[in-house]
Design an enzyme around this catalytic site. Sequence first.
Site, short mmCIF file in Angstrom:
data_model
loop_
_atom_site.label_atom_id
_atom_site.label_comp_id
_atom_site.label_asym_id
_atom_site.label_seq_id
_atom_site.Cartn_x
_atom_site.Cartn_y
_atom_site.Cartn_z
N ASN A 299 2.88 -6.81 4.35
CA ASN A 299 1.96 -5.67 4.19
C ASN A 299 2.79 -4.40 4.23
O ASN A 299 3.23 -3.97 5.30
CB ASN A 299 0.93 -5.70 5.34
CG ASN A 299 0.04 -4.47 5.34
OD1 ASN A 299 0.01 -3.70 4.38
ND2 ASN A 299 -0.68 -4.27 6.44
N LYS B 107 1.90 -1.40 3.72
CA LYS B 107 1.16 -0.21 4.14
C LYS B 107 1.49 0.94 3.17
O LYS B 107 1.69 0.69 1.99
CB LYS B 107 1.45 0.12 5.60
CG LYS B 107 1.26 -1.11 6.50
CD LYS B 107 1.28 -0.84 7.96
CE LYS B 107 1.06 -2.14 8.72
NZ LYS B 107 0.98 -1.97 10.16
N HIS C 117 -8.18 -4.52 7.95
CA HIS C 117 -7.00 -4.25 8.78
C HIS C 117 -7.38 -3.25 9.87
O HIS C 117 -8.18 -2.35 9.64
CB HIS C 117 -5.87 -3.70 7.91
CG HIS C 117 -4.56 -3.65 8.64
ND1 HIS C 117 -4.26 -2.65 9.53
CD2 HIS C 117 -3.51 -4.50 8.63
CE1 HIS C 117 -3.06 -2.89 10.05
NE2 HIS C 117 -2.58 -4.00 9.52
N GLU D 86 -5.96 -0.76 10.99
CA GLU D 86 -5.75 0.65 10.63
C GLU D 86 -6.91 1.19 9.80
O GLU D 86 -7.27 2.36 9.89
CB GLU D 86 -4.41 0.80 9.89
CG GLU D 86 -3.24 0.65 10.87
CD GLU D 86 -1.96 0.12 10.27
OE1 GLU D 86 -1.83 0.11 9.03
OE2 GLU D 86 -1.08 -0.30 11.06
N GLU E 26 -4.51 -10.22 14.31
CA GLU E 26 -3.55 -9.14 14.58
C GLU E 26 -4.02 -8.34 15.80
O GLU E 26 -4.82 -7.41 15.66
CB GLU E 26 -3.46 -8.21 13.37
CG GLU E 26 -2.95 -8.90 12.13
CD GLU E 26 -2.27 -7.91 11.20
OE1 GLU E 26 -1.09 -8.12 10.89
OE2 GLU E 26 -2.91 -6.92 10.80
N GLY F 125 3.03 -2.77 15.14
CA GLY F 125 3.96 -1.64 15.03
C GLY F 125 4.46 -1.14 16.38
O GLY F 125 5.05 -0.06 16.46
N SER G 77 4.24 -7.12 15.02
CA SER G 77 5.66 -7.09 15.43
C SER G 77 6.38 -8.42 15.17
O SER G 77 7.24 -8.83 15.97
CB SER G 77 5.79 -6.66 16.89
OG SER G 77 5.26 -5.35 17.06
P1 PGA Z 1 3.82 -4.83 12.16
O1 PGA Z 1 2.45 -4.72 11.37
O2 PGA Z 1 4.51 -6.09 11.69
O3 PGA Z 1 4.60 -3.59 11.75
O4 PGA Z 1 3.52 -4.87 13.60
C1 PGA Z 1 1.64 -5.84 11.11
C2 PGA Z 1 0.42 -5.44 10.33
O5 PGA Z 1 -0.17 -4.41 10.62
O6 PGA Z 1 0.00 -6.16 9.39
#
Ligand code: PGA
Length: 263
Positions: free
Chosen positions: A13, A15, A105, A107, A175, A181, A221
């Site tokens: 992903n 983003k 997601h 976010e 997630e 992140g 992560s």
């Molecule tokens: P990350 O994000 O690997 O940077 O923690 C995962 C995601 O949001 O899909």
Amino acid sequence: MGSVTRKPLIAGNWKMNLDHLQAVAFVQKLHWTLKDAAHETDSVEVAVFPPFTDIRTVQTLMDADKIPFALGAQDVSAKDSGAYTGEVSGAFLKKLDVHYVIIGHSERREYHAESDEIVAGKVQAALRHGLVPVICVGETLEQREESGPTAVSVAQLRAALEGVASDADIVVAYEPVWAIGTGQVASPEQAQEVCAALRSVVADALGDAAAERTRILYGGSVKSGNIASFMREPDVDGALVGGASLLADEFAAIIRYQKHVGV
Ligand code: PGA
């Protein structure tokens, strides 16, 4: 690792990172890194989820160079067409050979106020257009402390599967918000506990065959150093990778997790 009947899926992903020119360089580098390592493309499915503006370019490149990655989008409109400024229809994505679409997601739930109802509408739209929804669920730290590890994800997935047919092709991604992140990764046992609960939700909503077939990913992560430990868990069938999916060498190492010691 997950059942032999479920092909592992490693999904990147991006983003809001990499413009269409950077995307070309990145996809070529990832492809050649895997080729140089003699990676067996059949063992793991690889998917990339670029921003909308990159999709046409990435599709053309993968088609021309026979690059065996699946293409995904990061969102889709619940509507098919019309006066919805800024929205992107699943019909348009399908025409660009998009196979997967991330829905719900954290976010988007947080910054765009996407409710369970909006998420369910987008799942329906994806399925209507022959796209495979990658349904994201997960709890914040406060929610985990208040209601335990599984309650939020279970409720979010139940809502997203409302009205979905038992033969629908879907992917689920667990997630935990506190692990996205942050570098604060869930333990493999924590991931397994929630992924197993989510498989039960799929069984309840869509039946046992769907539960057996559906891939459930862990995200938050994920790195080359921890992917193998997640993939050893019986209900973890792959990973949704954010930050580490933007580095070709690192993402290639994640894809090649089977080569890591002890798997
Ligand atoms: P990350 O994000 O690997 O940077 O923690 C995962 C995601 O949001 O899909």
